[in-house]
Design a protein around this motif. Structure first.
Motif, short mmCIF file in Angstrom:
data_model
loop_
_atom_site.label_atom_id
_atom_site.label_comp_id
_atom_site.label_asym_id
_atom_site.label_seq_id
_atom_site.Cartn_x
_atom_site.Cartn_y
_atom_site.Cartn_z
N LEU A 185 -25.42 -16.10 10.10
CA LEU A 185 -23.97 -16.31 10.14
C LEU A 185 -23.64 -17.56 10.95
N LEU A 186 -24.31 -17.74 12.08
CA LEU A 186 -24.07 -18.92 12.91
C LEU A 186 -24.45 -20.20 12.18
N LEU A 187 -25.53 -20.16 11.41
CA LEU A 187 -25.99 -21.35 10.69
C LEU A 187 -25.15 -21.64 9.45
N PHE A 188 -24.61 -20.59 8.81
CA PHE A 188 -23.93 -20.75 7.53
C PHE A 188 -22.41 -20.71 7.62
N VAL A 189 -21.85 -20.50 8.80
CA VAL A 189 -20.41 -20.27 8.91
C VAL A 189 -19.60 -21.47 8.40
N PHE A 191 -20.46 -23.38 5.89
CA PHE A 191 -20.75 -23.63 4.48
C PHE A 191 -19.85 -22.80 3.58
N ASP A 192 -19.90 -23.12 2.29
CA ASP A 192 -19.15 -22.37 1.29
C ASP A 192 -19.77 -20.98 1.15
N LEU A 193 -19.01 -19.95 1.45
CA LEU A 193 -19.50 -18.58 1.37
C LEU A 193 -18.83 -17.83 0.22
N ARG A 194 -18.61 -18.52 -0.87
CA ARG A 194 -17.97 -17.94 -2.04
C ARG A 194 -18.89 -16.89 -2.68
N ALA A 195 -18.29 -15.78 -3.10
CA ALA A 195 -19.06 -14.71 -3.75
C ALA A 195 -18.15 -13.93 -4.68
N ASP A 196 -18.54 -13.85 -5.96
CA ASP A 196 -17.78 -13.02 -6.89
C ASP A 196 -18.36 -11.61 -6.91
N ALA A 197 -17.77 -10.74 -7.70
CA ALA A 197 -18.18 -9.34 -7.72
C ALA A 197 -19.62 -9.17 -8.22
#
Length: 276
Positions: A185-189, A191-197
């Motif tokens: 989470l610290l490394l990726f916060v 970045f684009d955290l898009r997620a569909d169903a």
């Protein structure tokens, strides 16, 4: 018969990790960073729940937790990002080969001198990896994706070495997954955290079922196997991923991939069955 069935299910689960990750990320509905976070969170919840059902405790503050969590984080980063461009079967082949060579190299440096058979097998397996990673050998192989999967293989090899002597491997794995999540989470916060169903569902299945339950099943059958047997049955994972990738995802099995898989699997099988 039951042991054979449980082992087969475990190998299918390990191969499915590559298929699920590639299918979700290639569809474009979820980013690799979001997939990794959801996978780790679902895996942590499943593993922690299994430990609690067994009346165990989570060893979060043990000395080996930090190296274990860091190496697991390295694996998750490389594994998820690599499948932006790599086919599932090719990724599994690189991951498996690098993991085994990493562990073999560590053992050769820190343990007893390897035998001629072990050195020969490792050299053959390494040649198989060089073949599939050689520039131009595979027109569809992305160099950055391959490098990320090599990183994932080194991370998984280190993770396996760190946890090899764990008294309660299931509890240790649960603790590592829990500690891995805030690191990711610290490394990726940013970045684009898009997620569909659909992508979220695949990530949950990958984390809770093929990772969480898969590891739990593996730890239940592992004590009933000899070390060489356990190593050999894992040779089926990249082969299963290559075949399933072709059947389910339409991935091509080129002559280069087929030859490379034969060299990697055959070389490692030859090495791990040698007498020490």
């Amino acid at each position: 018969m039951r042991l054979i069935l449980m082992t087969a299910l475990t190998m299918l689960a390990f191969a499915a990790n590559s298929l699920l990750t590639r299918a979700a990320i290639d569809a474009g509905g979820i980013t690799p960073q979001a997939f990794a976070l959801i996978r780790v969170l679902a895996g942590a919840a499943t593993l922690a729940g299994l430990v609690a059902l067994r009346g165990g405790a989570l060893p979060l503050m043990r000395r080996a937790r930090l190296p274990g969590a860091i190496s697991l984080t390295v694996y998750m980063i490389g594994f998820s990002l690599a499948y932006l461009t790599l086919d599932a079967g090719l990724g599994a082949l690189i991951l498996f080969g690098v993991t085994q060579i990493t562990m073999f190299g560590y053992g050769a440096v820190t343990g007893a001198a390897p035998t001629v058979r072990q050195l020969t097998g490792a050299a053959v397996a390494f040649a198989g990896l060089v073949l599939v990673l050689w520039p131009g050998a595979q027109a569809t192989t992305d160099p950055l994706g391959a490098a990320l999967m090599v990183l994932a293989g080194v991370g998984w090899g280190a993770y396996s070495l760190v946890g090899r002597g764990a008294a309660e491997p299931l509890a240790a794995t649960a603790a590592n997954f829990i500690l891995c999540f805030p690191m990711l989470l610290l490394l990726f916060v940013a970045f684009d955290l898009r997620a569909d169903a659909a992508g979220t569902l695949l990530a949950v299945v990958c984390g809770a079922v093929t990772s969480g339950l898969g590891y739990a099943l593996w730890y239940s059958v592992l004590p009933r196997m000899q070390g060489a047997t356990a190593a050999v049955v894992q040779l089926s994972v990249p082969v299963l991923a290559i075949l399933a990738g072709a059947l389910l995802l339409g991935e091509a099995i080129t002559p280069v991939i087929a030859l490379s898989a034969a060299l990697v699997v055959g070389g490692i099988g030859w090495a791990v069955t040698a007498r020490r």
